[in-house]
Design an enzyme around this catalytic site. Structure first.
Site, short mmCIF file in Angstrom:
data_model
loop_
_atom_site.label_atom_id
_atom_site.label_comp_id
_atom_site.label_asym_id
_atom_site.label_seq_id
_atom_site.Cartn_x
_atom_site.Cartn_y
_atom_site.Cartn_z
N GLY A 246 0.83 -1.22 0.00
CA GLY A 246 0.00 0.00 0.00
C GLY A 246 0.86 1.26 0.00
O GLY A 246 0.60 2.21 -0.74
N GLU A 263 -6.76 0.09 2.18
CA GLU A 263 -7.24 -0.67 3.35
C GLU A 263 -6.15 -1.71 3.60
O GLU A 263 -6.03 -2.68 2.86
CB GLU A 263 -8.60 -1.29 3.00
N CYS A 297 -8.41 -8.88 7.88
CA CYS A 297 -7.65 -7.71 8.39
C CYS A 297 -8.22 -7.23 9.72
O CYS A 297 -7.54 -6.50 10.44
CB CYS A 297 -7.74 -6.56 7.40
C1 SIN Z 1 -10.67 -7.69 5.25
O1 SIN Z 1 -10.15 -8.58 5.88
O2 SIN Z 1 -9.99 -6.87 4.64
C2 SIN Z 1 -12.14 -7.53 5.14
C3 SIN Z 1 -12.87 -8.03 6.30
C4 SIN Z 1 -14.33 -7.68 6.28
O3 SIN Z 1 -14.86 -7.09 5.33
O4 SIN Z 1 -14.96 -7.98 7.28
#
Ligand code: SIN
Length: 491
Positions: A246, A263, A297
């Site tokens: 990123g 993100e 994430c």
């Molecule tokens: C992600 O892990 O980037 C997305 C997780 C989610 O949308 O809950």
């Protein structure tokens, strides 16, 4: 013998959804150069997908640029919304097939895959509605006989780069608002999981999306991201993935001053105070730690439990983890699938090994089963301290490290002691504490008494080195728009 994946693919109601071609300039493109996609529960090939080169990316970008003006000018918010609604309907009609494909390439359980497809479709339906609400404003002018107003316009060509952990939802969370706003898109899907994106694209075309509005270039070529971030015909880049990549994309995009949404990595703290409902906290930890086998994430990465309840919480967590059934995603009894690849398994194993070597105890799990495929047993560690890797690095796997704390101030200090700031969770029944801690956590997303924070209507995005920009929600559309002011004078 028919393989696991051949058997599953033969059960698709619409086998034409399993596509290994690129989609460029309104046409499916097959090339001799291909890359292999691996099925994670067996570690064997699921199929071969066209490997686009930089020329393909340049062509896709040019085609998207040529298509953008008429796509926006010949449509209205309402007609783009109707198109997205049709796409939503087709995704929902084909949800079982898409979930099967997603499960085969990503490894998550079929129930989770189906849940993800519905979640992904939710972004299309949400932005179908938002397409009709791209309001401008009129501003009282300080000059006589003058009217000042704003309109919202699409950015232009949007480059979309998505990760493998949510092969459907990360596509729709970006493409939905981009198309609703009147942009065209060039997608680089993850090389681990390109099939879901290609199936979704086929349905978008069937829904009536004008050719060339959506372009998909699967590739393993790392230079492709550089092309998307530097090509002057691209005006927006939206990326979900690692902080390192990123930051590199953000630097490259500066050269042509593109709009950027990032993100990136998380390292979510999950705090359980001694006034919490412990069963609720365990339920929350199970959901947000073991969803997608710990590969999100927003997964709880560091579980902080107040000293007085730590033993009780850990015992209940271990009991729930013991009930998980590890296996291939499509098996009906599986509640915990494999990880995406061998490197992911090795990372979890190395975090366990480091913690144990520094004094942590394995309460359950801690092993990689002796089986084909990329499995790691769901694991709970106790006695974890700040010197261990698990306390400061994202594991991205089914490892729950329990760290004891004494006071609220200490918990907040530990939680914020990271360069990341995506999600944070805490459990408490004290309303003052809820407001205090909710404001003190340095993250973009807070879950209080719940481990579930993701929904089409919820703003999703981080602070610090977890990136910037909001996805989903009432803010998601403006990431793909520019506000133009128009001053009409001397009337
Ligand atoms: C992600 O892990 O980037 C997305 C997780 C989610 O949308 O809950």
């Amino acid at each position: 013998m028919v393989s696991y994946q051949e058997q599953a693919l033969s059960n698709l109601q619409d086998p034409s959804l399993f596509i290994g071609d690129a989609f460029i300039d309104g046409k499916w493109v097959s090339k001799n150069k291909k890359f292999v996609v691996t099925e994670p529960s067996t570690g064997t090939s699921l199929g071969q997908v066209t490997d686009c080169d930089l020329e393909d990316f340049k062509n896709a970008i040019l085609s998207a640029k040529n298509a953008q003006k008429s796509y926006f000018q010949d449509t209205t918010g309402a007609s783009r919304g109707a198109l997205l609604r049709k796409w939503y309907d087709l995704i929902m009609e084909n949800k079982t097939d898409i979930a099967t494909i997603l499960c085969l390439e990503n490894g998550k359980t079929f129930a989770e895959a189906l849940g993800e497809v519905v979640y992904a479709a939710g972004f299309i339906s949400w932005f179908a509605e938002e397409a009709t609400r791209a309001y401008g404003v009129t501003i009282p002018s300080s000059t006589p006989r003058t009217t000042l107003l704003t309109i919202r316009e699409p950015v232009g060509v949007c480059a979309i780069i998505t990760p493998w952990n949510f092969p459907a939802a990360m596509i729709t969370r970006k493409v939905g608002p981009a198309l609703a706003a009147g942009n065209t898109v060039v997608i680089k899907p993850p090389s681990e999981t390109p099939y879901t994106c290609l199936a979704l694209t086929k349905l978008a075309v069937e829904a009536g999306l004008p050719p060339a509005v959506i372009q998909v270039c699967p590739t393993k070529n790392r230079e492709a991201a550089t092309e998307l971030a530097t090509n002057p015909m691209v005006h927006k880049i939206s990326f979900t993935g690692s902080t390192a990549v990123g930051e590199m994309l953000a630097k490259l995009a500066t050269g042509t001053l593109k709009k950027v949404s990032l993100e990136l990595g998380g390292n979510a703290p999950f705090i359980v105070f001694d006034d919490a409902d412990i069963d609720l906290a365990v339920e929350g930890a199970m959901f947000c730690k073991f969803r997608c086998s710990g590969q999100t994430c927003v997964c709880a990465n560091r579980i902080y439990v107040q000293k007085g309840i730590a033993k009780q919480f850990t015992a209940k967590l271990v009991e729930k983890v013991a009930a998980l059934h590890v296996g291939p995603g499509l098996d009906a009894s599986t509640t915990q699938g494999p990880l995406v690849n061998r490197a992911a398994v090795e990372k979890v194993a190395s975090h366990v090994q480091d913690a144990v070597s520094k004094g942590a105890r394995i309460e359950i799990g801690g092993k990689t089963p002796d089986a084909a495929g990329f499995f790691h047993m769901p694991t709970v560690l106790s006695g974890v301290t700040p010197s261990m890797i698990v306390s400061h690095e994202e594991t991205f796997g089914p490892l729950a490290p329990v760290i004891e704390f004494e006071t609220e101030d200490e918990a907040i200090r530990l939680a914020n002691d990271t360069e990341f700031g995506l999600a944070g969770y805490f459990f408490s029944r004290d309303v003052s504490r809820v407001l205090r801690v909710g404001q003190s956590l340095q993250v973009g997303i807070v879950g209080v008494n719940t481990g579930k924070v993701s929904a089409p209507e919820a703003p999703f995005g981080g602070v610090k080195e977890s990136g910037y920009g909001k996805e989903g929600s009432l803010y998601g559309l403006e990431e793909y728009q520019v506000i133009k002011s128009i001053t009409i004078g001397n009337w």
